[in-house]
Design a protein around this motif. Structure first.
Motif, short mmCIF file in Angstrom:
data_model
loop_
_atom_site.label_atom_id
_atom_site.label_comp_id
_atom_site.label_asym_id
_atom_site.label_seq_id
_atom_site.Cartn_x
_atom_site.Cartn_y
_atom_site.Cartn_z
N GLU A 189 0.82 -1.21 0.00
CA GLU A 189 0.00 0.00 0.00
C GLU A 189 0.86 1.26 0.00
O GLU A 189 0.41 2.32 -0.41
CB GLU A 189 -0.94 -0.02 1.20
CG GLU A 189 -1.99 -1.12 1.06
CD GLU A 189 -2.78 -1.34 2.33
OE1 GLU A 189 -3.64 -0.50 2.63
OE2 GLU A 189 -2.53 -2.34 3.01
N ILE A 190 2.08 1.12 0.49
CA ILE A 190 3.05 2.22 0.45
C ILE A 190 4.40 1.65 0.05
O ILE A 190 4.79 0.57 0.49
CB ILE A 190 3.19 2.91 1.83
CG1 ILE A 190 1.88 3.51 2.29
CG2 ILE A 190 4.26 4.01 1.77
CD1 ILE A 190 1.94 4.04 3.71
N LEU A 211 8.38 1.57 -11.50
CA LEU A 211 7.84 0.28 -11.05
C LEU A 211 6.64 0.49 -10.13
O LEU A 211 5.62 -0.20 -10.26
CB LEU A 211 8.92 -0.52 -10.32
CG LEU A 211 8.50 -1.89 -9.77
CD1 LEU A 211 8.12 -2.83 -10.91
CD2 LEU A 211 9.61 -2.50 -8.93
N ALA A 212 6.76 1.44 -9.21
CA ALA A 212 5.65 1.73 -8.29
C ALA A 212 4.42 2.21 -9.06
O ALA A 212 3.28 1.88 -8.70
CB ALA A 212 6.08 2.79 -7.28
N ASN A 216 0.71 0.73 -9.20
CA ASN A 216 -0.22 1.70 -8.60
C ASN A 216 -0.06 1.76 -7.08
O ASN A 216 -1.03 1.70 -6.32
CB ASN A 216 -1.68 1.34 -8.96
CG ASN A 216 -2.64 2.47 -8.67
OD1 ASN A 216 -2.28 3.65 -8.70
ND2 ASN A 216 -3.87 2.14 -8.37
N ILE A 217 1.20 1.90 -6.65
CA ILE A 217 1.52 1.97 -5.22
C ILE A 217 1.87 3.42 -4.87
O ILE A 217 2.69 4.05 -5.56
CB ILE A 217 2.71 1.06 -4.87
CG1 ILE A 217 2.43 -0.38 -5.28
CG2 ILE A 217 3.02 1.13 -3.37
CD1 ILE A 217 3.63 -1.30 -5.14
N GLY A 218 1.28 3.94 -3.82
CA GLY A 218 1.64 5.27 -3.34
C GLY A 218 3.09 5.28 -2.88
O GLY A 218 3.52 4.38 -2.14
#
Length: 292
Positions: A189-190, A211-212, A216-218
């Motif tokens: 999630e983070i 990559l994040a 779709n990672i904050g």
């Protein structure tokens, strides 16, 4: 809640951030720290503890029943790692170290001449950690010397970590943006990207930010050794990839001392300005956990 600490470049301080954040989070939450840098796991070194509860990580190793082999060469064609060679006589020959255990040859063989064996390529460990008044579980993945296929060990260590009940699972990844890192950060999630103001730091930070974005990672950015050079390029990348610079850690002799002694800086000198930076990161994570 799953939180990953990565950053692309090796040696930027990912593990230092991971162990200090783990110690702070463990005061309020049941925490599991997973060291998924399987080629060079060192969280246990920074925490001055010995690894415990070893379990092997096995992959499939093909064996050939030559009496059934019709020399069709299909097994060699489907092998994408070069582990299955076809001799001039048409017989398959296996190089175990190159085999990824994917089973493609096993399923492709029309005469069932390939038998399913196994090979140990690494280990996972589950170690209880107690520092001062805080305690948590450290799960470590470790690749055997000479082995090349890291993903199965990363996957096994992550699965073992997630199998332990906890409020927060903290993932410490390896350097780079390979499939091993992708496996480690997936589902987070983070993502806390640790970097430094150097040309290689800039380059690899952009890779991990990409990559994040794919997952779709904050993303938050922590700049380690922030006084080594200008940070304008990092700020521009943060804006471009919708990330946020949440902390800057100075180049510090105290952090090196804590590293050598195996005592995280938040305990070694909890009143230092360096420890205050980790407290700042901890408070940002706590805000997210409270709203989770």
């Amino acid at each position: 809640m799953l939180i990953s600490i990565s950053g692309g470049k090796g040696g930027t301080g990912k593990s230092t951030v991971a162990v200090n954040l783990a110690v702070l989070l463990a005061k309020n939450h049941k925490l599991v720290l997973a060291d998924l840098d399987v080629e060079n796991p060192n969280d246990h070194v920074l925490l001055n503890t010995k690894l415990k509860e070893e379990k092997p990580v096995n992959i499939m190793l093909p064996f050939i029943e030559y009496s059934k082999c019709i020399k069709c060469g299909v097994c060699g064609k489907v092998c994408d790692t070069g582990a299955m060679l076809i001799t001039p006589q048409g017989l398959p020959y296996i190089i175990p170290r190159l085999c990824s255990g994917c089973r493609a040859c096993y399923f492709a063989c029309p005469t069932k001449a390939i038998l399913e064996g196994k090979r140990t390529i690494g280990y996972t460990y589950e170690t209880p950690v107690k520092i001062g008044e805080t305690s948590f579980t450290l799960v470590t993945g470790m690749l055997r010397e000479g082995e090349e296929h890291t993903p199965p060990v990363v996957l096994a260590a992550k699965k073992r970590a997630l199998g332990i009940k906890g409020e927060v699972h903290l993932i410490d990844t390896s350097a780079g943006t390979s499939n091993s890192v992708a496996i480690a950060v997936e589902g987070s999630e983070i993502l806390i990207a640790v970097t430094e103001p150097t040309p290689l730091g800039f380059h690899d930070l952009e890779l991990i930010l990409k990559l994040a974005k794919v997952f779709n990672i904050g993303t938050w950015i922590v700049v380690n050794r922030a006084d080594l050079g200008p940070n304008e390029r990092i700020l521009k990348m943060a804006e471009e990839y919708e990330a946020e610079v949440i902390a800057q850690i100075p180049f510090s002799k105290k952090i090196v001392e804590s590293y050598v002694k195996g005592i995280p800086i938040v305990i070694y000198d909890k009143n230092s300005k360096e420890a205050e930076v980790f407290e700042k990161i901890f408070k940002r994570v706590e805000e997210v956990i409270e709203n989770h």
